[in-house]
Design an enzyme around this catalytic site. Structure first.
Site, PDB file in Angstrom:
ATOM      1  N   SER A 145      42.037 -21.441 -14.614  1.00 34.35           N
ATOM      2  CA  SER A 145      43.961 -21.386 -14.751  1.00 34.35           C
ATOM      3  C   SER A 145      43.797 -22.603 -13.554  1.00 34.35           C
ATOM      4  O   SER A 145      45.289 -22.947 -13.565  1.00 34.35           O
ATOM      5  CB  SER A 145      43.851 -20.082 -13.260  1.00 34.35           C
ATOM      6  OG  SER A 145      42.924 -19.855 -12.585  1.00 34.35           O
ATOM      7  N   HIS A 153      44.288 -14.837 -18.578  1.00 31.99           N
ATOM      8  CA  HIS A 153      44.767 -16.313 -19.018  1.00 31.99           C
ATOM      9  C   HIS A 153      45.214 -16.069 -20.533  1.00 31.99           C
ATOM     10  O   HIS A 153      46.010 -17.124 -21.554  1.00 31.99           O
ATOM     11  CB  HIS A 153      45.178 -17.798 -19.049  1.00 31.99           C
ATOM     12  CG  HIS A 153      45.258 -17.502 -17.038  1.00 31.99           C
ATOM     13  ND1 HIS A 153      46.460 -17.431 -16.268  1.00 31.99           N
ATOM     14  CD2 HIS A 153      44.646 -16.830 -15.850  1.00 31.99           C
ATOM     15  CE1 HIS A 153      47.062 -17.391 -15.141  1.00 31.99           C
ATOM     16  NE2 HIS A 153      45.085 -17.252 -15.227  1.00 31.99           N
ATOM     17  N   LYS A 175      50.683 -11.019 -16.784  1.00 38.30           N
ATOM     18  CA  LYS A 175      51.044 -12.462 -17.136  1.00 38.30           C
ATOM     19  C   LYS A 175      51.715 -12.422 -18.576  1.00 38.30           C
ATOM     20  O   LYS A 175      52.741 -12.415 -18.132  1.00 38.30           O
ATOM     21  CB  LYS A 175      49.319 -13.230 -17.433  1.00 38.30           C
ATOM     22  CG  LYS A 175      49.077 -13.116 -15.828  1.00 38.30           C
ATOM     23  CD  LYS A 175      47.653 -14.483 -16.186  1.00 38.30           C
ATOM     24  CE  LYS A 175      47.022 -14.279 -14.848  1.00 38.30           C
ATOM     25  NZ  LYS A 175      47.051 -12.799 -13.466  1.00 38.30           N
TER      26      LYS A 175
END
Length: 407
Positions: free
Chosen positions: A196, A224, A255
């Site tokens: 990240s 992610h 996310k």
């Protein structure tokens, strides 16, 4: 006066730490270099509105597919509130399980191609739950040097021994596996799918091959990569064409999925064990039904609207190349997480200020989040970014970079 209500003075290490922090943060604020806890109004999308009314291009959100505010997802959450109310009323193991939680877990299992899944209250908690539930004294965890802090904390709490291998260094990982062969009850290798802070991708083919060769388990944090990697956003296995390579798939629901929570997807046996043995599942309240409903709807939208993943990939290529053409160092990023390396904390803060003044919302990342000398801006692309957004952002970077002598 009651002694408990009398003012008292405590001079200890905690007092010193707090005082040192307040002095440093005060100096940063006085210099107009404080860019954290910036409140916005309304939904976070490719543009956001600040409380003073300014509209900024958002280059710091994890909502990679721009699903916050999607009408189908919002409607699903509204319908769930009308049916279930606003809370679950207990922990999952006792009174907190509703049928919508089971539907969410089935949806995650289907999306990830696994037999079963269980959901936790946050992504951070999920990593702690998996590691502390499955690992303990006599076991060994091998993790990438740049793995997320929640993985480190899970190792610390588990009682297992843990070691780090150099970032994406497969020769180093193999050496540690060779040294550990036969020495521990269980060996678990853990890596982030997308790192990240750097935006690069783990070497899944080699990592999986090593785990298979040495007979150890592989856990991958897909926080992610879900929605961001693979032709249809199904994550790192799709990206490499290696479905089924991962033993324990961890992911978040906050996310690309615009909700809250985290999940473990794996075999039915491991997931059922975790439902009964991992402390964060046993002792944390269940997700509110509205959040579970929003997550289910989001998985459906990802599969029903493949243009979002395609657009995200187009935007990240155009944006990252535009930065590199200007002379910026985007490190080894190959994803929608695009760092802009500066290397000096003061200049990083000055660059952030100039970008904010030019209508671009960015986040500075400095020590201790990253090693000294690698201070950077971490920028993130979204499927909903427009060509005009990208042009504005690149123009702001050029103006600010030239004014500061950074490019």
């Amino acid at each position: 006066m009651d002694t408990l209500t009398q003012p008292r003075s405590i001079d200890d290490g905690m007092t010193a730490r707090v005082a040192a922090f307040l002095e440093r943060s005060g100096a940063i604020k006085d210099a107009d270099r404080y860019f954290y806890l910036q409140p916005t109004t309304g939904p976070v999308n490719h543009r956001v509105t600040m409380v003073d009314g300014r509209e900024l291009v958002m280059l710091a959100s994890y909502s990679y597919l721009g699903l916050i505010g999607h009408p189908a997802i919002g409607q699903a959450a509204t319908d769930a509130i009308e049916r279930y109310g606003t809370g679950a009323g207990g922990v999952r193991l006792l009174t907190g399980t509703a049928d919508i939680h089971e539907r969410l877990e089935a949806r995650i299992a289907a999306f990830t191609g696994r037999e079963d899944a269980c959901v936790y209250s946050s992504g951070y908690v999920t990593n702690i739950a998996i590691i502390t539930g499955l690992m303990g004294p006599g076991d060994l965890v091998l993790m990438d040097k740049l793995d997320h802090a929640s993985i480190v904390d899970g190792c610390l709490l588990s009682g297992a021994k843990w070691k780090t291998y150099r970032h994406n260094d497969m020769a180093h990982l193999e050496r540690l596996l060779s040294e550990a062969d036969g020495e521990y009850n269980t060996v678990l290798v853990i890596a982030d799918s997308v790192f990240s802070m750097d935006g690069d991708i783990m070497d899944l083919p080699k990592t999986a091959e090593l785990c298979q060769r040495y007979g150890v388990r592989l856990m991958v944090d897909e926080a992610h990569s879900v929605g961001a990697l693979g032709a249809t956003g199904h994550g790192i296995e799709e990206h490499f064409g290696m479905e089924g390579a991962i033993d324990l798939k961890m992911g978040t629901l906050s996310k690309s999925i615009p909700s809250v929570g985290g999940y473990l997807a794996s075999s039915h046996e491991i997931v059922d064990y975790q439902r009964h043995m991992s402390r964060p599942f046993i002792f944390s309240a269940a997700l509110p039904p509205a959040q579970a409903a929003a997550a289910i709807a989001a998985f459906d939208v990802i599969e029903a609207e493949p243009w979002r993943v395609e657009r995200l990939h187009e935007m990240q290529i155009r944006y990252a190349q535009g930065l590199r053409d200007q002379g910026w160092d985007t490190m080894h990023s190959e994803t929608c997480v695009v760092p802009v390396l500066v290397g000096d904390e003061g200049k990083t803060m000055d660059l952030t200020r100039m970008l904010f003044d030019r209508g671009v919302f960015v986040c500075p990342i400095v020590h201790p989040a990253v090693p000294r000398g690698t201070d950077r801006l971490r920028t993130c692309l979204m499927a909903t970014h427009t060509d005009e957004d990208i042009d504005q952002a690149l123009g702001a970077f050029r103006e600010a970079g030239e004014a500061l002598g950074l490019i």
